[in-house]
Design an enzyme around this catalytic site. Structure first.
Site, PDB file in Angstrom:
ATOM      1  N   ARG A  89       0.820  -1.214   0.000  1.00 25.74           N
ATOM      2  CA  ARG A  89       0.000   0.000   0.000  1.00 25.74           C
ATOM      3  C   ARG A  89       0.862   1.276   0.000  1.00 25.74           C
ATOM      4  O   ARG A  89       0.566   2.234   0.681  1.00 25.74           O
ATOM      5  CB  ARG A  89      -0.965  -0.024   1.183  1.00 25.74           C
ATOM      6  N   GLU A  90       1.923   1.251  -0.813  1.00 24.80           N
ATOM      7  CA  GLU A  90       2.819   2.402  -0.870  1.00 24.80           C
ATOM      8  C   GLU A  90       2.083   3.662  -1.329  1.00 24.80           C
ATOM      9  O   GLU A  90       2.364   4.767  -0.860  1.00 24.80           O
ATOM     10  CB  GLU A  90       3.994   2.140  -1.828  1.00 24.80           C
TER      11      GLU A  90
ATOM     12  N   LYS B 204     -20.533   2.663  -6.761  1.00 23.98           N
ATOM     13  CA  LYS B 204     -19.847   1.403  -7.072  1.00 23.98           C
ATOM     14  C   LYS B 204     -19.652   1.206  -8.576  1.00 23.98           C
ATOM     15  O   LYS B 204     -20.544   1.503  -9.369  1.00 23.98           O
ATOM     16  CB  LYS B 204     -20.622   0.229  -6.505  1.00 23.98           C
TER      17      LYS B 204
ATOM     18  N   GLY C 190     -25.195   0.566  14.747  1.00 23.98           N
ATOM     19  CA  GLY C 190     -24.405  -0.509  15.350  1.00 23.98           C
ATOM     20  C   GLY C 190     -23.051  -0.092  15.868  1.00 23.98           C
ATOM     21  O   GLY C 190     -22.761  -0.216  17.052  1.00 23.98           O
ATOM     22  N   SER C 191     -22.201   0.426  14.976  1.00 22.13           N
ATOM     23  CA  SER C 191     -20.853   0.733  15.445  1.00 22.13           C
ATOM     24  C   SER C 191     -20.811   2.120  16.075  1.00 22.13           C
ATOM     25  O   SER C 191     -21.527   3.028  15.640  1.00 22.13           O
ATOM     26  CB  SER C 191     -19.859   0.662  14.284  1.00 22.13           C
TER      27      SER C 191
ATOM     28  N   ARG D 271      -8.281   4.252   0.074  1.00 21.16           N
ATOM     29  CA  ARG D 271      -8.822   3.226   0.964  1.00 21.16           C
ATOM     30  C   ARG D 271      -8.769   1.842   0.338  1.00 21.16           C
ATOM     31  O   ARG D 271      -9.066   1.681  -0.841  1.00 21.16           O
ATOM     32  CB  ARG D 271     -10.279   3.534   1.329  1.00 21.16           C
TER      33      ARG D 271
ATOM     34  N   HIS E  47     -21.138  10.309   6.659  1.00 28.06           N
ATOM     35  CA  HIS E  47     -19.949  10.420   5.799  1.00 28.06           C
ATOM     36  C   HIS E  47     -19.252  11.751   5.972  1.00 28.06           C
ATOM     37  O   HIS E  47     -18.199  11.976   5.416  1.00 28.06           O
ATOM     38  CB  HIS E  47     -20.342  10.242   4.327  1.00 28.06           C
TER      39      HIS E  47
ATOM     40  N   CYS F 133     -25.882   5.428   8.850  1.00 28.24           N
ATOM     41  CA  CYS F 133     -25.052   4.215   8.858  1.00 28.24           C
ATOM     42  C   CYS F 133     -24.316   4.160  10.192  1.00 28.24           C
ATOM     43  O   CYS F 133     -24.578   4.964  11.085  1.00 28.24           O
ATOM     44  CB  CYS F 133     -24.084   4.256   7.671  1.00 28.24           C
TER      45      CYS F 133
HETATM   46  N1  GLN Z   1     -23.554  -2.412  11.807  1.00 27.25           N
HETATM   47  C1  GLN Z   1     -22.600  -1.832  10.928  1.00 27.25           C
HETATM   48  C2  GLN Z   1     -22.038  -0.565  11.542  1.00 27.25           C
HETATM   49  O1  GLN Z   1     -22.744   0.126  12.188  1.00 27.25           O
HETATM   50  C3  GLN Z   1     -23.208  -1.504   9.593  1.00 27.25           C
HETATM   51  C4  GLN Z   1     -22.215  -0.878   8.660  1.00 27.25           C
HETATM   52  C5  GLN Z   1     -22.646  -0.858   7.206  1.00 27.25           C
HETATM   53  O2  GLN Z   1     -23.791  -0.992   6.901  1.00 27.25           O
HETATM   54  N2  GLN Z   1     -21.749  -0.651   6.292  1.00 27.25           N
HETATM   55  O3  GLN Z   1     -20.895  -0.244  11.381  1.00 27.25           O
HETATM   56 ZN    ZN Z   2     -24.690   1.478   6.244  1.00 26.92          ZN
END
Ligand code: GLN
Ligand code: ZN
Length: 769
Positions: A19-20, A121, A443-444, A526, A705, A737
Site C-alpha cells: 500500500r505504498e 460502485k 451498530g458501530s 482506501r 460520511h 449508517c
Molecule cells: N452495523 C454496521 C455498523 O454500524 C453496519 C455498517 C454498514 O452498513 N456498512 O458499522
Molecule cells: Zn450502512
C-alpha cells in the site's frame, strides 16, 4: 501498426504491494510531504510495476504492459484529462488551464463547502468511482497530459506500454447531469463535443510513443445504467467511427469487461478499431460478426475478479474456440486486476495447500504468459502448466473442509425460509414497550485510535486475551452508558471488537481464511482486505453472543444484537467459485441462524442483520436479476427464519436507491429496515410511501460520511418530511449508517441533536400511532 501481443492484462493494482500509494498520498494530504515527493513515489511505483510485469512474462517492447496507474480513480482521471470538471472547481485550474494534482485531489475529496464528486460502485464490484458531473455548458478540452507523460516515462525506461483510459461512452454514461443542467438532461448527448478531445489525446499518446491505447468501455455491457443498450451501442458506433478515422493515432483496443457484450459486439466488430477485449468469464464466446477480419480478439479467460487459480486448460479451450471466429486471438484477463491483491507469495500464514489453489494479480499475469505461449507454440508447449493447474483444481475439490458432510447433510424445508406472519410478530413485539419514533443507531460507535491500538497490540501478542477482553468490556460499558445518558431507546454495544463487519465473522467461521497483505482498493486511498471463503461454512462456536449479553447486562433498555448478513459476507469476500453463490449463501445463513438462536437464548430481543451489499451484487443484465434477488432474499430469510415472533429483526441497507430492489427489501420480511436518507434530504421517503412499505422503516437523519454535526432544526425538518409521507407507527429514528468512522465529539453532539429533534416531533405527533 504493430501487432497486438499474444497475451495481456487489462490493468494492474495501483496501490502497491505494501500500500505504498496510500502512504504516499495520505502523507501528502496531511502536509507531511510535497507534490514533488508524491510524484517521485508514484513514479517509483509505476517503474516497479512495469519491471514486475515484464519479469512475470509480459513483454517489454510490445504493448502487453498496460499503463493503468491512478492516483485516486480512473474515472476521475479521464474526466480531468478531458477537462470535464464541475463549475465549482473551475478556479482550481492552473494558469495554463490544466488540472494539476492538488486540484485533482480537491475534486475527489471536496474542500470546505465545495462538495466532492459523488462516489458510487463500479459495475458489480466493490470498487467505488467518482461520478463526473456534466451539463450542457461543460467545456471539454485536453486539460491534463498526465497519461501522455506516463507513456513517455515508460518509453524512456525501455517499455512500450499501452495507456489505459476510460472511453468517452463510459465516461458520459456513468456521469450525472450537473446541478445547473435542465431537467432530463442526458450527459450522453454531449458525445459529439467530447470525442474530439479524445482524438487529440490519442494523437498525443501516439506522439509520446504509444503504439496501442486501451479504451475501457464497460458501460457497453451494462443494462443497469440510465442509457439503454441501443443508445450505448449507437454512441459507441458514433464515437469509434470518429476516433478510428483520426490520423496519427495509436491502434485502438476497446475493452468491455464485467459481462457479455451481446448485441453491442457486432457494433465493435464493425468499428474502425484494431482490437476488442471481451469478458469470457462472465460471458460466452461472441457470435461471428462482420468486420472482425484483421481485428485482434482479446479473450478475457483469466478471471480478474476473483483469486482462484481456476481451470487453465478450460481457459485455453475457450481461446481456441474464440479462434473459430477467424480473427487473431490474444489471451487476456476478464477485467482489470484492480480487484485483486498483488501476490499470493506474500502470504506466509496461509495454509500452503490453500495457496496452491490461489492466484492473485501476479499469478494471473503468469497464467496469461502461459496461455500466450500456448497460443503461439501450441497446446503441447504448455501441457505441463495446464496439467498442474488441473491437478490443483482436483486437489481443491477433494480437500477436507471444501465439502463438509455435516454442513451438506442438513435438510431444509420451505418452512425454514419463513417467519411467523408479520401481524402475529407485531403483537408479540408490543411487549418491547417502545415509544413512538424509537431512537436507535446502526451498530458501530467510533473506532478510536485507542481501540485500533489495543487491537493491533493484541494481534501482535503484546497484550493477553484477558487484558484485551477487559479493554473491550470497558469500551462497551462506556458506549452503553453514553446511549443511556443520551436517551436512545434501542441500544447497541458499539462493535469495538470488530476490525471489519465481514472479516470479523470470517475469522470466527469455519470455511474462511484471512490474508495478511491481501489489500484491494476500495476507493481513493482506501483499501479492504477481503477474506477468502474457500470451504463449507459452519459456526464452531457462538461469535457475538458474549459481547451482546454483556452489554445487555449493563442496561434495562433493549440491546440490539448485530450480525452481518449472508449476502454482504459473500459480496465482501473472495468466494469459492466451485458452486453456485446461492448454495454458499445458504451455508452462511445457517451459521447466522444458529447465532440468532443463541442471541435469543441469551436474552437479546432485537437483532439486526446488516445487508448493505444487497444491491451491489445485483447482476448487470436484467435477465439475471430475478434469480439473484431470489437467492439473496432467501438466504436472508433462512438466516432470520428461526427467530421467535417476539424477536424484532432489523436490517440495514447502506443506500437509498430503492428502485429495482424495493420488492426484494420487502421480501426480506424484516420487522425494521434502516436506510441512508440524510444525504438526499429524505427524498427516498416518497418512494417508500408509494411502494406502500408497511414495516418499520428508519430513514437516516444524520449523514455519517461527513464530520458535520446536523442541527436540531435540520433533523427536525427531515423527520417532519418523513412523518408527512410515512405512517408514524412505522417510523424509526437513526443515523444513515454506523458511526465507526466518526469521532466522539461530533457523534455525541449529533446524537444529542437527533434526540432533541425527536422529542419535539414526538410531542406533536403524540399518540397518533
Ligand atoms: N452495523 C454496521 C455498523 O454500524 C453496519 C455498517 C454498514 O452498513 N456498512 O458499522
Ligand atoms: Zn450502512
Amino acid at each position: 501498426m504493430t501487432a497486438f501481443p499474444e497475451g495481456t492484462i487489462l490493468g494492474y493494482p495501483r496501490i502497491g504491494r505494501r500500500r505504498e500509494l496510500k502512504k504516499a498520498v495520505e502523507a501528502f494530504w496531511a502536509g507531511r510531504t510535497d507534490l514533488f515527493e508524491l510524484e517521485g513515489a508514484a513514479a517509483e511505483l509505476r517503474a516497479a510495476t512495469r519491471d514486475r510485469l515484464a519479469s512475470l512474462g509480459l513483454g517489454r517492447g510490445d504493448s502487453s504492459i498496460p499503463e493503468s496507474f491512478s492516483f485516486y480513480d480512473q474515472v476521475l482521471d479521464a474526466a480531468a484529462t478531458v477537462g470535464a470538471i464541475p463549475a465549482r472547481f473551475e478556479d482550481l485550474r492552473s494558469a495554463d488551464g490544466t488540472i494539476g494534482l492538488a486540484a485533482y485531489f480537491t475534486i475527489a475529496r471536496g474542500e470546505g463547502d465545495r462538495a466532492p464528486l459523488e462516489m458510487t460502485k463500479w459495475f458489480d464490484s466493490n470498487y467505488h468511482y467518482l461520478v463526473p458531473e456534466i451539463g450542457p455548458d461543460t467545456v471539454f478540452s485536453l486539460s491534463s497530459e498526465r497519461l501522455v507523460r506516463e507513456v513517455a516515462e515508460a518509453v524512456a525506461a525501455g517499455f512500450v506500454t499501452r495507456p489505459v483510459v476510460v472511453g468517452p461512452v463510459t465516461l458520459l454514461a456513468l456521469a450525472k447531469a450537473s446541478d445547473d443542467a435542465p431537467d432530463g438532461f442526458d450527459p450522453l448527448s454531449r458525445l459529439d463535443d467530447l470525442v474530439p478531445v479524445y482524438v487529440e489525446l490519442l494523437g498525443r499518446l501516439r506522439a509520446a510513443g504509444a503504439e496501442w491505447v486501451q479504451l475501457d468501455e464497460p458501460a457497453l455491457v451494462s443494462e443497469s445504467l440510465p442509457a439503454s443498450t441501443e443508445q450505448l451501442a449507437d454512441a459507441a458506433a458514433s464515437a469509434l467511427s470518429v476516433l478510428g478515422e483520426a490520423s496519427g493515432r495509436p491502434s485502438i483496443l476497446v475493452a468491455a469487461p464485467y459481462a457479455e457484450l451481446g448485441a453491442v459486439f457486432p457494433v465493435l466488430a464493425a468499428a474502425p478499431i484494431e482490437a476488442i477485449a471481451v469478458d469470457l468469464v462472465r460471458g460466452g464466446i461472441p457470435e461471428a460478426a462482420e468486420g472482425l477480419a484483421g481485428k485482434t480478439l482479446v479473450g478475457g479467460v483469466v478471471d480478474g475478479h476473483n483469486i482462484w487459480r481456476g481451470d487453465l486448460a478450460a481457459a485455453f479451450d475457450r481461446l481456441e474456440e474464440l479462434r473459430g471466429l477467424g480473427a487473431p486471438v490474444s489471451a487476456g484477463t476478464s477485467t482489470s486486476l484492480l480487484h485483486l491483491p498483488h501476490d499470493v507469495a506474500d502470504e506466509s500464514r496461509l495454509d500452503p495447500r490453500l495457496v496452491s489453489w490461489l492466484a492473485f494479480a501476479d499469478q494471473k499475469v503468469e497464467q496469461i504468459g502461459v496461455l500466450a505461449r500456448g497460443l503461439s507454440a501450441g497446446r503441447a508447449a504448455i501441457a505441463d502448466e495446464l496439467d498442474a493447474a488441473s491437478a490443483a483444481l482436483s486437489d481443491r475439490l477433494h480437500a477436507p473442509g471444501v465439502r463438509d458432510g455435516a454442513v451438506r447433510g442438513r435438510e431444509l424445508t420451505e418452512a425454514d425460509f419463513a417467519r411467523v406472519a408479520s401481524a402475529e410478530r407485531k403483537t408479540a413485539q408490543e411487549a418491547l414497550g417502545l415509544p413512538v419514533l424509537p431512537l436507535t443507531t446502526i451498530g458501530s460507535f467510533p473506532q478510536t485510535g485507542e481501540i485500533r491500538r489495543a487491537r493491533a497490540r493484541f494481534t501482535r501478542g503484546e497484550i493477553s486475551r484477558e487484558d484485551y477482553d477487559e479493554f473491550l468490556r470497558r469500551e462497551i460499558s462506556s458506549v452503553v452508558a453514553l446511549q443511556e445518558e443520551l436517551g436512545l431507546d434501542v441500544l447497541v454495544h458499539g462493535e469495538p471488537e470488530r476490525n471489519d463487519m465481514v472479516q470479523y465473522f470470517a475469522e470466527n467461521l469455519d470455511g474462511f481464511a484471512v490474508t495478511e497483505h491481501g489489500w484491494v482498493q476500495s476507493y481513493g486511498s482506501r483499501a479492504t482486505r477481503p477474506s477468502i471463503l474457500w470451504g463449507d461454512v459452519s459456526r464452531p462456536a457462538p461469535i457475538t453472543v458474549a459481547w451482546s449479553a454483556f452489554a445487555q447486562s449493563l442496561t434495562t433498555a433493549h440491546l440490539k444484537g448485530m450480525l452481518t448478513g449472508p449476502v454482504t459476507i459473500l459480496a465482501w469476500s473472495f468466494v469459492r467459485d466451485d458452486q453456485p453463490l446461492a448454495e454458499t449463501a445458504d451455508q452462511v445463513a445457517l451459521a447466522l441462524r444458529e447465532e440468532i438462536a443463541d442471541l435469543e437464548a441469551a436474552g437479546i430481543a432485537v437483532i439486526q442483520v446488516d445487508e448493505p451489499a444487497l444491491r451491489e451484487l445485483l447482476p448487470l443484465k436484467r435477465a439475471d436479476q430475478p434469480a439473484y434477488l431470489d437467492w439473496s432474499v432467501r438466504s436472508f430469510r433462512l438466516a432470520t427464519g428461526g427467530a421467535a415472533a417476539a424477536t424484532q429483526v432489523h436490517t440495514h441497507l447502506c443506500y437509498s436507491e430503492f428502485g429495482v430492489v424495493i420488492d426484494a427489501i420487502r421480501a426480506l420480511d424484516a420487522d425494521v429496515t434502516s436506510i441512508e436518507a440524510a444525504r438526499s434530504r429524505m427524498e427516498v421517503v416518497a418512494d417508500i410511501a408509494e411502494a406502500g412499505f408497511d414495516r418499520g422503516i428508519g430513514p437516516g437523519v444524520y449523514d455519517i460520511h461527513s464530520p458535520r454535526v446536523p442541527t436540531v432544526d435540520e433533523v427536525e425538518s427531515l423527520l417532519r418530511r418523513a412523518v408527512e409521507e410515512i405512517p408514524t407507527r412505522h417510523l424509526w429514528v437513526n443515523p444513515d449508517c454506523g458511526l465507526k468512522t466518526r469521532g466522539y465529539d461530533e457523534t455525541t453532539a449529533s446524537l444529542r441533536n437527533i434526540v432533541e429533534a425527536t422529542r419535539r416531533v414526538r410531542a406533536e405527533v403524540g399518540a397518533v400511532v
